[in-house]
Design an enzyme around this catalytic site. Structure first.
Site, PDB file in Angstrom:
ATOM      1  N   THR A 187      49.939 -18.079 -64.146  1.00  0.00           N
ATOM      2  CA  THR A 187      49.092 -18.618 -65.081  1.00  0.00           C
ATOM      3  C   THR A 187      49.102 -18.059 -66.242  1.00  0.00           C
ATOM      4  OG1 THR A 187      46.633 -19.004 -65.391  1.00  0.00           O
ATOM      5  CG2 THR A 187      47.276 -17.379 -63.751  1.00  0.00           C
ATOM      6  N   ASP A 188      48.744 -18.903 -67.531  1.00  0.00           N
ATOM      7  CA  ASP A 188      48.643 -18.443 -68.694  1.00  0.00           C
ATOM      8  C   ASP A 188      47.466 -17.349 -68.833  1.00  0.00           C
ATOM      9  OD1 ASP A 188      46.461 -20.297 -68.433  1.00  0.00           O
ATOM     10  OD2 ASP A 188      46.987 -21.094 -70.313  1.00  0.00           O
ATOM     11  N   GLU A 189      46.484 -17.498 -67.524  1.00  0.00           N
ATOM     12  CA  GLU A 189      45.319 -16.644 -67.710  1.00  0.00           C
ATOM     13  C   GLU A 189      45.650 -15.136 -67.698  1.00  0.00           C
ATOM     14  OE1 GLU A 189      41.852 -17.949 -65.664  1.00  0.00           O
ATOM     15  OE2 GLU A 189      42.597 -19.994 -65.736  1.00  0.00           O
ATOM     16  N   TYR A 216      40.237 -13.266 -60.701  1.00  0.00           N
ATOM     17  CA  TYR A 216      41.338 -14.501 -60.335  1.00  0.00           C
ATOM     18  C   TYR A 216      42.639 -13.937 -61.245  1.00  0.00           C
ATOM     19  CZ  TYR A 216      44.154 -18.353 -61.333  1.00  0.00           C
ATOM     20  OH  TYR A 216      45.339 -19.260 -61.699  1.00  0.00           O
ATOM     21  N   LYS A 244      46.306 -12.672 -60.165  1.00  0.00           N
ATOM     22  CA  LYS A 244      47.671 -13.304 -60.312  1.00  0.00           C
ATOM     23  C   LYS A 244      48.597 -12.506 -61.242  1.00  0.00           C
ATOM     24  CE  LYS A 244      48.610 -17.110 -59.881  1.00  0.00           C
ATOM     25  NZ  LYS A 244      49.389 -17.682 -58.627  1.00  0.00           N
TER      26      LYS A 244
HETATM   27  P1  TYD Z   1      38.454 -24.457 -64.973  1.00  0.00           P
HETATM   28  O1  TYD Z   1      38.734 -26.106 -64.616  1.00  0.00           O
HETATM   29  O2  TYD Z   1      37.606 -23.718 -63.840  1.00  0.00           O
HETATM   30  O3  TYD Z   1      39.813 -23.862 -65.179  1.00  0.00           O
HETATM   31  P2  TYD Z   1      40.121 -22.205 -66.113  1.00  0.00           P
HETATM   32  O4  TYD Z   1      38.739 -21.383 -65.914  1.00  0.00           O
HETATM   33  O5  TYD Z   1      40.910 -21.795 -65.318  1.00  0.00           O
HETATM   34  O6  TYD Z   1      40.575 -22.393 -67.487  1.00  0.00           O
HETATM   35  O7  TYD Z   1      37.608 -24.411 -66.418  1.00  0.00           O
HETATM   36  C1  TYD Z   1      38.309 -25.143 -67.662  1.00  0.00           C
HETATM   37  C2  TYD Z   1      37.239 -24.666 -68.657  1.00  0.00           C
HETATM   38  O8  TYD Z   1      35.866 -25.429 -68.403  1.00  0.00           O
HETATM   39  C3  TYD Z   1      36.678 -23.281 -68.775  1.00  0.00           C
HETATM   40  O9  TYD Z   1      36.381 -22.866 -70.131  1.00  0.00           O
HETATM   41  C4  TYD Z   1      35.193 -23.112 -68.065  1.00  0.00           C
HETATM   42  C5  TYD Z   1      34.829 -24.787 -68.205  1.00  0.00           C
HETATM   43  N1  TYD Z   1      33.705 -25.026 -67.229  1.00  0.00           N
HETATM   44  C6  TYD Z   1      32.555 -25.443 -67.589  1.00  0.00           C
HETATM   45  O10 TYD Z   1      32.056 -25.418 -68.729  1.00  0.00           O
HETATM   46  N2  TYD Z   1      31.788 -26.061 -66.572  1.00  0.00           N
HETATM   47  C7  TYD Z   1      32.160 -26.094 -65.262  1.00  0.00           C
HETATM   48  O11 TYD Z   1      31.465 -26.552 -64.333  1.00  0.00           O
HETATM   49  C8  TYD Z   1      33.661 -25.773 -64.988  1.00  0.00           C
HETATM   50  C9  TYD Z   1      34.014 -25.608 -63.489  1.00  0.00           C
HETATM   51  C10 TYD Z   1      34.356 -25.350 -65.915  1.00  0.00           C
END
Ligand code: TYD
Length: 299
Positions: A88-90, A112, A116
């Site tokens: 992942t890019d994370e 997480y 990874k």
């Molecule tokens: P997510 O889909 O959990 O992916 P990631 O954390 O791997 O990027 O979240 C995408 C973005 O959306 C992230 O900045 C967190 C935000 N988010 C919210 O604001 N509310 C939520 O309920 C969720 C699940 C994510």
């Protein structure tokens, strides 16, 4: 794991090239059974949700690090000719400006992304130490049909279809680069076929969007009111922006084919047309209900 549903594989259930084996990547017996006679291994298996990792980090270390160890050990025994590990890019952490290259240092923020990072470093160590033909991809945020409704786009889409509020973390001005699932699959296939072993490839579509704009886009597609947006407490350690340089995979001949507006519409339409699929998860899966309860209270 109860977060996987065989429903997702219904389209290919009669394809003779496919066999389904239920197992756990942390189990050497299950992995040996599944990998027997395989020439290539692609590891998609992982605990993937950042918010869950904040509440229950242990399963992330077990699956995303130890599970990769079990896979690498068996791949070595089986002498596989390609081992593609999806990362992942994370793993890079947040970047205010510019784009991370594959050679940049890893600086993960959440349990997480740290797990990874551990998993992919372990996989690459099997290339260096044992010559296991490992390839690694670091992909940006995926979206599209069949995504489990804990992630932003499917959670918000399904909540809105039900006229429930959507919880935007903090100010909603975090940036993610959205990659349509089919573009991701094409990238992985290309790396599996043409990538150089031992190498890492970033995969990203260059669709950088603020979370709030994604949210408003979904509201608009569903004809819902902005009052359904609820600003909630920010995620601890929330990365502000992810962005990767994709010159390396583009040089292999890949480019994304979905722009974000079209991909989002296709995705939202899919959830509108497949209520049975996501309602079964939201209403029946104890794991999902317990998670939502823990995360947002009853919804
Ligand atoms: P997510 O889909 O959990 O992916 P990631 O954390 O791997 O990027 O979240 C995408 C973005 O959306 C992230 O900045 C967190 C935000 N988010 C919210 O604001 N509310 C939520 O309920 C969720 C699940 C994510």
């Amino acid at each position: 794991m109860n977060r996987i549903t065989l429903e997702n594989l219904r389209d290919i259930e009669n394809d003779p090239r496919y066999t389904f084996i239920k197992g756990d990547i942390r189990s050497p017996e299950d992995v040996a059974k599944a990998m027997k006679g395989c020439d290539s291994v692609v590891n998609f298996a992982a605990e993937t949700h950042v918010d869950r990792s904040i509440h229950e980090g242990g399963v992330f270390v077990d699956t995303d690090v130890h599970g990769v160890f079990v896979l690498c050990e068996e791949a070595r025994r089986q002498n596989v000719s390609r081992f593609l590990h999806i990362s992942t890019d994370e793993v890079y952490g947040s970047i205010a400006e510019g784009h991370f290259k594959e050679t940049d240092r890893l600086n993960p923020s959440s349990p997480y992304s740290a797990s990874k990072a551990g998993g992919e470093l372990l996989a690459r160590s099997y290339f260096v130490t044992y010559g296991l033909p490992v390839l690694v991809t670091r992909s940006s945020n995926n979206y599209g049909p069949y995504q489990y409704p804990e992630k932003l786009i499917p959670l918000f889409t399904t909540n809105l279809i039900e006229n429930k509020p959507v919880p935007v973390y903090g100010d909603g001005r975090q940036v993610r680069d959205w990659l349509y699932v089919e573009d991701q699959c094409e990238a992985l296939d290309l790396v599996l076929q043409k990538g150089t072993v031992g190498e890492i490839y970033n995969v990203g579509a260059g669709n950088e969007e603020f979370n709030l704009d994604v949210t408003k886009g979904i509201l608009k597609l569903l004809g819902k009111r902005e009052e359904l947006i609820t600003y909630v407490k920010d995620r601890p350690g929330h990365d502000r922006r992810y962005a990767v340089d994709t010159a390396k995979i583009r040089a292999l001949g890949w480019k994304p084919r979905h722009d974000f507006a079209a991909g989002l519409k296709k995705t939202v339409d899919w959830y509108v047309q497949h209520e049975d699929w996501w309602r079964a998860i939201k209403q029946k899966q104890a794991d999902y209900k317990a998670w939502i309860e823990k995360q947002y209270g009853t919804k």
